[in-house]
Design a protein around this motif. Sequence first.
Motif, PDB file in Angstrom:
ATOM      1  N   MET A 127       0.778  -1.298  -0.050  1.00  0.00           N
ATOM      2  CA  MET A 127       0.112  -0.033  -0.044  1.00  0.00           C
ATOM      3  C   MET A 127       0.688   1.270  -0.028  1.00  0.00           C
ATOM      4  O   MET A 127       0.651   2.284  -0.918  1.00  0.00           O
ATOM      5  CB  MET A 127      -0.786   0.016   1.219  1.00  0.00           C
ATOM      6  CG  MET A 127      -1.809   1.079   1.411  1.00  0.00           C
ATOM      7  SD  MET A 127      -2.904   1.384  -0.277  1.00  0.00           S
ATOM      8  CE  MET A 127      -3.954  -0.141  -0.419  1.00  0.00           C
ATOM      9  N   GLU A 128       1.893   1.310   0.722  1.00  0.00           N
ATOM     10  CA  GLU A 128       2.986   2.523   0.678  1.00  0.00           C
ATOM     11  C   GLU A 128       3.195   2.728  -0.674  1.00  0.00           C
ATOM     12  O   GLU A 128       3.585   3.672  -1.038  1.00  0.00           O
ATOM     13  CB  GLU A 128       3.922   2.243   1.821  1.00  0.00           C
ATOM     14  CG  GLU A 128       3.560   2.571   3.156  1.00  0.00           C
ATOM     15  CD  GLU A 128       2.850   3.909   3.472  1.00  0.00           C
ATOM     16  OE1 GLU A 128       3.509   4.963   2.955  1.00  0.00           O
ATOM     17  OE2 GLU A 128       1.757   3.631   3.798  1.00  0.00           O
ATOM     18  N   ILE A 168      -6.932  -2.073  -9.584  1.00  0.00           N
ATOM     19  CA  ILE A 168      -7.618  -0.756 -10.463  1.00  0.00           C
ATOM     20  C   ILE A 168      -8.189  -0.110  -9.454  1.00  0.00           C
ATOM     21  O   ILE A 168      -8.299   1.271  -9.387  1.00  0.00           O
ATOM     22  CB  ILE A 168      -8.573  -1.475 -11.578  1.00  0.00           C
ATOM     23  CG1 ILE A 168      -7.974  -2.109 -12.743  1.00  0.00           C
ATOM     24  CG2 ILE A 168      -9.720  -0.180 -11.892  1.00  0.00           C
ATOM     25  CD1 ILE A 168      -8.857  -2.453 -13.646  1.00  0.00           C
ATOM     26  N   ASN A 169      -9.226  -0.750  -8.583  1.00  0.00           N
ATOM     27  CA  ASN A 169      -9.751   0.093  -7.468  1.00  0.00           C
ATOM     28  C   ASN A 169      -8.851   0.873  -6.628  1.00  0.00           C
ATOM     29  O   ASN A 169      -8.800   2.256  -6.207  1.00  0.00           O
ATOM     30  CB  ASN A 169     -10.693  -0.607  -6.488  1.00  0.00           C
ATOM     31  CG  ASN A 169     -11.754  -1.417  -7.081  1.00  0.00           C
ATOM     32  OD1 ASN A 169     -12.299  -0.812  -8.121  1.00  0.00           O
ATOM     33  ND2 ASN A 169     -12.129  -2.439  -6.704  1.00  0.00           N
ATOM     34  N   GLU A 173      -8.593   4.857  -6.635  1.00  0.00           N
ATOM     35  CA  GLU A 173      -8.857   5.708  -5.515  1.00  0.00           C
ATOM     36  C   GLU A 173      -7.960   6.420  -4.794  1.00  0.00           C
ATOM     37  O   GLU A 173      -7.895   7.470  -4.175  1.00  0.00           O
ATOM     38  CB  GLU A 173      -9.198   4.738  -4.497  1.00  0.00           C
ATOM     39  CG  GLU A 173     -10.638   3.915  -4.377  1.00  0.00           C
ATOM     40  CD  GLU A 173     -10.486   2.306  -3.629  1.00  0.00           C
ATOM     41  OE1 GLU A 173      -9.928   2.210  -2.993  1.00  0.00           O
ATOM     42  OE2 GLU A 173     -11.703   1.726  -3.837  1.00  0.00           O
ATOM     43  N   LEU A 174      -6.472   6.239  -5.256  1.00  0.00           N
ATOM     44  CA  LEU A 174      -5.416   6.714  -4.779  1.00  0.00           C
ATOM     45  C   LEU A 174      -4.712   7.987  -5.774  1.00  0.00           C
ATOM     46  O   LEU A 174      -4.332   8.944  -5.236  1.00  0.00           O
ATOM     47  CB  LEU A 174      -4.226   6.014  -4.388  1.00  0.00           C
ATOM     48  CG  LEU A 174      -4.401   5.044  -3.238  1.00  0.00           C
ATOM     49  CD1 LEU A 174      -3.087   4.030  -3.119  1.00  0.00           C
ATOM     50  CD2 LEU A 174      -4.416   5.620  -1.966  1.00  0.00           C
ATOM     51  N   THR A 175      -5.420   7.828  -6.969  1.00  0.00           N
ATOM     52  CA  THR A 175      -5.117   8.890  -7.633  1.00  0.00           C
ATOM     53  C   THR A 175      -6.254  10.235  -7.654  1.00  0.00           C
ATOM     54  O   THR A 175      -7.299   9.798  -7.698  1.00  0.00           O
ATOM     55  CB  THR A 175      -4.873   8.348  -9.164  1.00  0.00           C
ATOM     56  OG1 THR A 175      -6.007   7.861  -9.720  1.00  0.00           O
ATOM     57  CG2 THR A 175      -3.726   7.487  -9.380  1.00  0.00           C
ATOM     58  N   GLY A 176      -5.672  11.232  -8.445  1.00  0.00           N
ATOM     59  CA  GLY A 176      -6.528  12.173  -8.519  1.00  0.00           C
ATOM     60  C   GLY A 176      -7.511  12.047  -9.736  1.00  0.00           C
ATOM     61  O   GLY A 176      -7.242  11.166 -10.615  1.00  0.00           O
ATOM     62  N   TRP A 202     -16.233   2.865 -12.116  1.00  0.00           N
ATOM     63  CA  TRP A 202     -15.451   3.929 -12.551  1.00  0.00           C
ATOM     64  C   TRP A 202     -15.792   4.436 -13.801  1.00  0.00           C
ATOM     65  O   TRP A 202     -14.894   5.123 -14.568  1.00  0.00           O
ATOM     66  CB  TRP A 202     -13.822   3.388 -12.867  1.00  0.00           C
ATOM     67  CG  TRP A 202     -13.579   2.967 -11.010  1.00  0.00           C
ATOM     68  CD1 TRP A 202     -13.302   1.788 -10.830  1.00  0.00           C
ATOM     69  CD2 TRP A 202     -13.175   3.748 -10.124  1.00  0.00           C
ATOM     70  NE1 TRP A 202     -12.863   1.800  -9.437  1.00  0.00           N
ATOM     71  CE2 TRP A 202     -12.811   2.705  -8.966  1.00  0.00           C
ATOM     72  CE3 TRP A 202     -13.372   5.205  -9.883  1.00  0.00           C
ATOM     73  CZ2 TRP A 202     -12.442   3.396  -7.806  1.00  0.00           C
ATOM     74  CZ3 TRP A 202     -13.096   5.662  -8.752  1.00  0.00           C
ATOM     75  CH2 TRP A 202     -12.479   4.889  -7.548  1.00  0.00           C
ATOM     76  N   GLY A 203     -16.869   4.272 -14.397  1.00  0.00           N
ATOM     77  CA  GLY A 203     -17.333   4.633 -15.637  1.00  0.00           C
ATOM     78  C   GLY A 203     -16.961   6.362 -15.896  1.00  0.00           C
ATOM     79  O   GLY A 203     -16.583   6.648 -17.093  1.00  0.00           O
TER      80      GLY A 203
END
Length: 297
Positions: A127-128, A168-169, A173-176, A202-203
């Motif tokens: 995760m890091e 993918i999730n 979730e972590l990107t802008g 994520w459509g």
Amino acid sequence: MSNVQYGISPLSWTNDDMPALGGDIPLETCLKEMAEAGFTGTELGTKYPREPEILLPLLKQHGLVLASAWFSGNLMSHTVDEEIAVMQQHIKLLKAAACSAMVYGEVSNSVHGDINTPLSKRVILTMEEWKVYAEKLTRIADYLLNQHSIKLSYHHHVGTICETEDDINTLMELTGHSVFLTLDTGHMTYGGGNPVTVIKHWGHRIGHMHFKDLRLSIMEAARFADKSFLNAVLDGVFTVPGNGDIDYDDIFSALKEQQYQGWLLVEAEQDPAKAHPLTYAKIAYKKITGYANKYAL
């Protein structure tokens, strides 16, 4: 007026990762047959010239435009500035061709291009590591969108750090919101996920679509034997939409629900000696336009 356009990758004619597949097929044949099958767009392939002043007139001769082009990302090893510097020629080509999306895939630590490495050996991030990667990817996506009006559309891919639906999730979730997704129906299915779930979730951030079908029995055998990605391709794991086991009704229904606009790009890594490219391109065009018309995309 339709919200979608129909394109096809040259991978059915010649393979970027295995140049011996279709190595003897001239680029002219590839482009001529794409147009003959009905497509108006293509993605970049290993035989294509990279200079806009050469490539774009060549495509125009065949009634084709450049839909987008894969960029091999090395962000796990590059700094943001280094990555941006390396992609300048690619940006120049995309802008000259009026492409709105860059198909970006991380390859710095991928196993998908090595025929001797089984998929079980792919790199899985902590995760890091994901957080560091996502922050860097967002900065590059911000740059592309703000400076060049290009959507970084991340391509998940079997054998890379982003293979599964969970991957993918995590990435999304972590990107802008400047980071978009190239959803590939075949790779999502091979990675154990469901394209429909991803589209529904994520459509609003899907920037590009790749359509490949998959033969489940071959995929399951390849997974069981822990084969490399390229050996699975040689076994015939992929085919064009409507010729395999993926349910495209549900996929197109979900795309309609999300009001997808953009390219419907057929991409099926196949051995042209076993799967005649023009024959399969015609099958793909008939199927993909049929689904799009059925769901009024």
